[in-house]
Design a protein around this motif. Sequence first.
Motif, PDB file in Angstrom:
ATOM      1  N   VAL A 262       0.807  -1.223   0.000  1.00  0.00           N
ATOM      2  CA  VAL A 262       0.000   0.000   0.000  1.00  0.00           C
ATOM      3  C   VAL A 262       0.843   1.278   0.000  1.00  0.00           C
ATOM      4  O   VAL A 262       0.526   2.224  -0.741  1.00  0.00           O
ATOM      5  CB  VAL A 262      -1.001  -0.021   1.176  1.00  0.00           C
ATOM      6  CG1 VAL A 262      -1.657   1.352   1.364  1.00  0.00           C
ATOM      7  CG2 VAL A 262      -2.066  -1.087   0.942  1.00  0.00           C
ATOM      8  N   PRO A 263       1.929   1.380   0.796  1.00  0.00           N
ATOM      9  CA  PRO A 263       2.736   2.612   0.730  1.00  0.00           C
ATOM     10  C   PRO A 263       3.276   2.909  -0.668  1.00  0.00           C
ATOM     11  O   PRO A 263       3.382   4.078  -1.054  1.00  0.00           O
ATOM     12  CB  PRO A 263       3.875   2.343   1.722  1.00  0.00           C
ATOM     13  CG  PRO A 263       3.272   1.406   2.720  1.00  0.00           C
ATOM     14  CD  PRO A 263       2.384   0.508   1.895  1.00  0.00           C
ATOM     15  N   ASP A 264       3.596   1.865  -1.434  1.00  0.00           N
ATOM     16  CA  ASP A 264       4.051   2.085  -2.809  1.00  0.00           C
ATOM     17  C   ASP A 264       2.939   2.718  -3.652  1.00  0.00           C
ATOM     18  O   ASP A 264       3.183   3.614  -4.467  1.00  0.00           O
ATOM     19  CB  ASP A 264       4.479   0.756  -3.450  1.00  0.00           C
ATOM     20  CG  ASP A 264       5.785   0.234  -2.882  1.00  0.00           C
ATOM     21  OD1 ASP A 264       6.454   0.983  -2.133  1.00  0.00           O
ATOM     22  OD2 ASP A 264       6.138  -0.925  -3.180  1.00  0.00           O
ATOM     23  N   LEU A 265       1.707   2.232  -3.463  1.00  0.00           N
ATOM     24  CA  LEU A 265       0.561   2.800  -4.173  1.00  0.00           C
ATOM     25  C   LEU A 265       0.364   4.261  -3.795  1.00  0.00           C
ATOM     26  O   LEU A 265       0.174   5.125  -4.665  1.00  0.00           O
ATOM     27  CB  LEU A 265      -0.697   1.996  -3.848  1.00  0.00           C
ATOM     28  CG  LEU A 265      -2.038   2.589  -4.306  1.00  0.00           C
ATOM     29  CD1 LEU A 265      -2.123   2.609  -5.832  1.00  0.00           C
ATOM     30  CD2 LEU A 265      -3.205   1.815  -3.701  1.00  0.00           C
ATOM     31  N   LEU A 266       0.408   4.568  -2.507  1.00  0.00           N
ATOM     32  CA  LEU A 266       0.190   5.937  -2.048  1.00  0.00           C
ATOM     33  C   LEU A 266       1.288   6.868  -2.548  1.00  0.00           C
ATOM     34  O   LEU A 266       1.017   8.016  -2.932  1.00  0.00           O
ATOM     35  CB  LEU A 266       0.121   5.968  -0.520  1.00  0.00           C
ATOM     36  CG  LEU A 266      -1.064   5.227   0.119  1.00  0.00           C
ATOM     37  CD1 LEU A 266      -0.917   5.213   1.636  1.00  0.00           C
ATOM     38  CD2 LEU A 266      -2.391   5.857  -0.288  1.00  0.00           C
ATOM     39  N   ASP A 267       2.544   6.393  -2.568  1.00  0.00           N
ATOM     40  CA  ASP A 267       3.649   7.211  -3.084  1.00  0.00           C
ATOM     41  C   ASP A 267       3.450   7.517  -4.567  1.00  0.00           C
ATOM     42  O   ASP A 267       3.696   8.638  -5.021  1.00  0.00           O
ATOM     43  CB  ASP A 267       4.983   6.487  -2.877  1.00  0.00           C
ATOM     44  CG  ASP A 267       5.417   6.451  -1.413  1.00  0.00           C
ATOM     45  OD1 ASP A 267       4.848   7.220  -0.607  1.00  0.00           O
ATOM     46  OD2 ASP A 267       6.322   5.659  -1.089  1.00  0.00           O
ATOM     47  N   ALA A 268       3.015   6.500  -5.323  1.00  0.00           N
ATOM     48  CA  ALA A 268       2.778   6.701  -6.758  1.00  0.00           C
ATOM     49  C   ALA A 268       1.658   7.704  -6.986  1.00  0.00           C
ATOM     50  O   ALA A 268       1.744   8.559  -7.890  1.00  0.00           O
ATOM     51  CB  ALA A 268       2.446   5.367  -7.424  1.00  0.00           C
ATOM     52  N   MET A 269       0.606   7.626  -6.181  1.00  0.00           N
ATOM     53  CA  MET A 269      -0.512   8.559  -6.325  1.00  0.00           C
ATOM     54  C   MET A 269      -0.100   9.978  -5.972  1.00  0.00           C
ATOM     55  O   MET A 269      -0.523  10.942  -6.613  1.00  0.00           O
ATOM     56  CB  MET A 269      -1.681   8.102  -5.453  1.00  0.00           C
ATOM     57  CG  MET A 269      -2.341   6.813  -5.926  1.00  0.00           C
ATOM     58  SD  MET A 269      -3.622   6.232  -4.809  1.00  0.00           S
ATOM     59  CE  MET A 269      -4.833   7.540  -4.977  1.00  0.00           C
ATOM     60  N   ALA A 270       0.733  10.115  -4.945  1.00  0.00           N
ATOM     61  CA  ALA A 270       1.189  11.447  -4.547  1.00  0.00           C
ATOM     62  C   ALA A 270       2.067  12.074  -5.628  1.00  0.00           C
ATOM     63  O   ALA A 270       2.033  13.296  -5.842  1.00  0.00           O
ATOM     64  CB  ALA A 270       1.953  11.362  -3.227  1.00  0.00           C
ATOM     65  N   ALA A 271       2.861  11.255  -6.330  1.00  0.00           N
ATOM     66  CA  ALA A 271       3.767  11.765  -7.354  1.00  0.00           C
ATOM     67  C   ALA A 271       3.067  12.031  -8.685  1.00  0.00           C
ATOM     68  O   ALA A 271       3.567  12.813  -9.503  1.00  0.00           O
ATOM     69  CB  ALA A 271       4.916  10.768  -7.565  1.00  0.00           C
ATOM     70  N   GLU A 272       1.911  11.397  -8.904  1.00  0.00           N
ATOM     71  CA  GLU A 272       1.195  11.522 -10.171  1.00  0.00           C
ATOM     72  C   GLU A 272       0.307  12.766 -10.156  1.00  0.00           C
ATOM     73  O   GLU A 272      -0.534  12.937  -9.275  1.00  0.00           O
ATOM     74  CB  GLU A 272       0.345  10.273 -10.407  1.00  0.00           C
ATOM     75  CG  GLU A 272      -0.467  10.293 -11.677  1.00  0.00           C
ATOM     76  CD  GLU A 272       0.381  10.459 -12.919  1.00  0.00           C
ATOM     77  OE1 GLU A 272      -0.029  11.235 -13.797  1.00  0.00           O
ATOM     78  OE2 GLU A 272       1.445   9.817 -13.011  1.00  0.00           O
ATOM     79  N   LYS A 273       0.484  13.638 -11.159  1.00  0.00           N
ATOM     80  CA  LYS A 273      -0.276  14.885 -11.200  1.00  0.00           C
ATOM     81  C   LYS A 273      -1.687  14.699 -11.767  1.00  0.00           C
ATOM     82  O   LYS A 273      -2.595  15.459 -11.431  1.00  0.00           O
ATOM     83  CB  LYS A 273       0.481  15.933 -12.015  1.00  0.00           C
ATOM     84  CG  LYS A 273       1.786  16.370 -11.366  1.00  0.00           C
ATOM     85  CD  LYS A 273       2.473  17.441 -12.188  1.00  0.00           C
ATOM     86  CE  LYS A 273       3.766  17.890 -11.518  1.00  0.00           C
ATOM     87  NZ  LYS A 273       4.473  18.945 -12.305  1.00  0.00           N
ATOM     88  N   SER A 274      -1.857  13.707 -12.635  1.00  0.00           N
ATOM     89  CA  SER A 274      -3.167  13.492 -13.247  1.00  0.00           C
ATOM     90  C   SER A 274      -4.034  12.596 -12.367  1.00  0.00           C
ATOM     91  O   SER A 274      -3.554  11.987 -11.404  1.00  0.00           O
ATOM     92  CB  SER A 274      -3.015  12.864 -14.632  1.00  0.00           C
ATOM     93  OG  SER A 274      -2.362  11.607 -14.538  1.00  0.00           O
ATOM     94  N   ALA A 275      -5.299  12.508 -12.700  1.00  0.00           N
ATOM     95  CA  ALA A 275      -6.235  11.692 -11.928  1.00  0.00           C
ATOM     96  C   ALA A 275      -5.919  10.209 -12.091  1.00  0.00           C
ATOM     97  O   ALA A 275      -5.555   9.747 -13.171  1.00  0.00           O
ATOM     98  CB  ALA A 275      -7.659  11.964 -12.391  1.00  0.00           C
ATOM     99  N   SER A 276      -6.035   9.470 -11.008  1.00  0.00           N
ATOM    100  CA  SER A 276      -5.896   8.021 -11.034  1.00  0.00           C
ATOM    101  C   SER A 276      -7.284   7.400 -11.124  1.00  0.00           C
ATOM    102  O   SER A 276      -8.293   8.074 -10.917  1.00  0.00           O
ATOM    103  CB  SER A 276      -5.172   7.538  -9.779  1.00  0.00           C
ATOM    104  OG  SER A 276      -3.894   8.140  -9.661  1.00  0.00           O
ATOM    105  N   SER A 277      -7.335   6.107 -11.422  1.00  0.00           N
ATOM    106  CA  SER A 277      -8.646   5.472 -11.590  1.00  0.00           C
ATOM    107  C   SER A 277      -8.600   4.022 -11.118  1.00  0.00           C
ATOM    108  O   SER A 277      -7.525   3.442 -10.940  1.00  0.00           O
ATOM    109  CB  SER A 277      -9.078   5.515 -13.063  1.00  0.00           C
ATOM    110  OG  SER A 277      -8.156   4.807 -13.876  1.00  0.00           O
TER     111      SER A 277
END
Length: 282
Positions: free
Chosen positions: A47-62
């Motif tokens: 889960v921390p890897d997912l959260l880090d990726a989401m924080a670094a990504e500027k566009s919307a995730s889905s």
Amino acid sequence: MTWNIVSDSSCDLRMSAFESDLVGFETVPLRLQVGAREFLDNDDLVVPDLLDAMAAEKSASSSACPSPAAFARAFESGDCTVCFTISANLSGTYNAAVMGREMVLEEHPEKKICVIDSKSTAGAMVLLIRKAKALMEAAAGPEDFESICDQLRLYQAALRTCFTLENFDNLIKNGRMRPLVGTLLHSLGIHVIADATPQGTIHVADKARGEAKTYKAITALMRQSKDCTGAEVVISHCENLAGALKLKQQILEDLPVHSVDILPCRGLTSFYAMEKGLILGY
């Protein structure tokens, strides 16, 4: 004759934590798309890897629901199967599970498969799975299947869900909250408190400033929503064990519940709750 429980991965119970000599359990994973990266929401997801990726990504995730074929494969392993899904008003997962059921029954009409819309997610689904496991382990045989399904539908209708958020980045990126509002809420330490309606949609119930007031507001909401005497409570936390423990203590002080269990969020619930989010099923 084999008993089988299936859920999608919005349930925060991991397959590795399920124990029974009589009943099988399988989660069918959703997929989370963050920029160019795809995360499969199974027991191996970090889960921390997912959260880090989401924080670094500027566009919307889905997120993407499982295919009907994925559910069909899970249903084929049991003679009598009950499946729980995230609210049909939040995802297409329920419809995919129903289609998977029809696929299996075309080839194996002798199988018994029941798909139940939890009208919720996270801890409420954990409670449904635990109830199904107990009923199946006590069953005399497949002749009890319909009665078990009826009891689970009644139990589902009595369950409630609420949650609180501290991080609003995902809501902002997905256009569900204006950036200025999210920034103000975060800077002022304001927590949004929401609950699930009987139809399985989300309703913002309250706002509170600071942890202590937030947890008191949650127990007040729980008291208003149902008689919590003897209730089992499951708290799912997104990288916030300390907050979950404080909330557990507040619940035990304020309400006559039977028990309060704490589980870490899996991928899908982390995707929406974000870091420090707390989700309650009771």
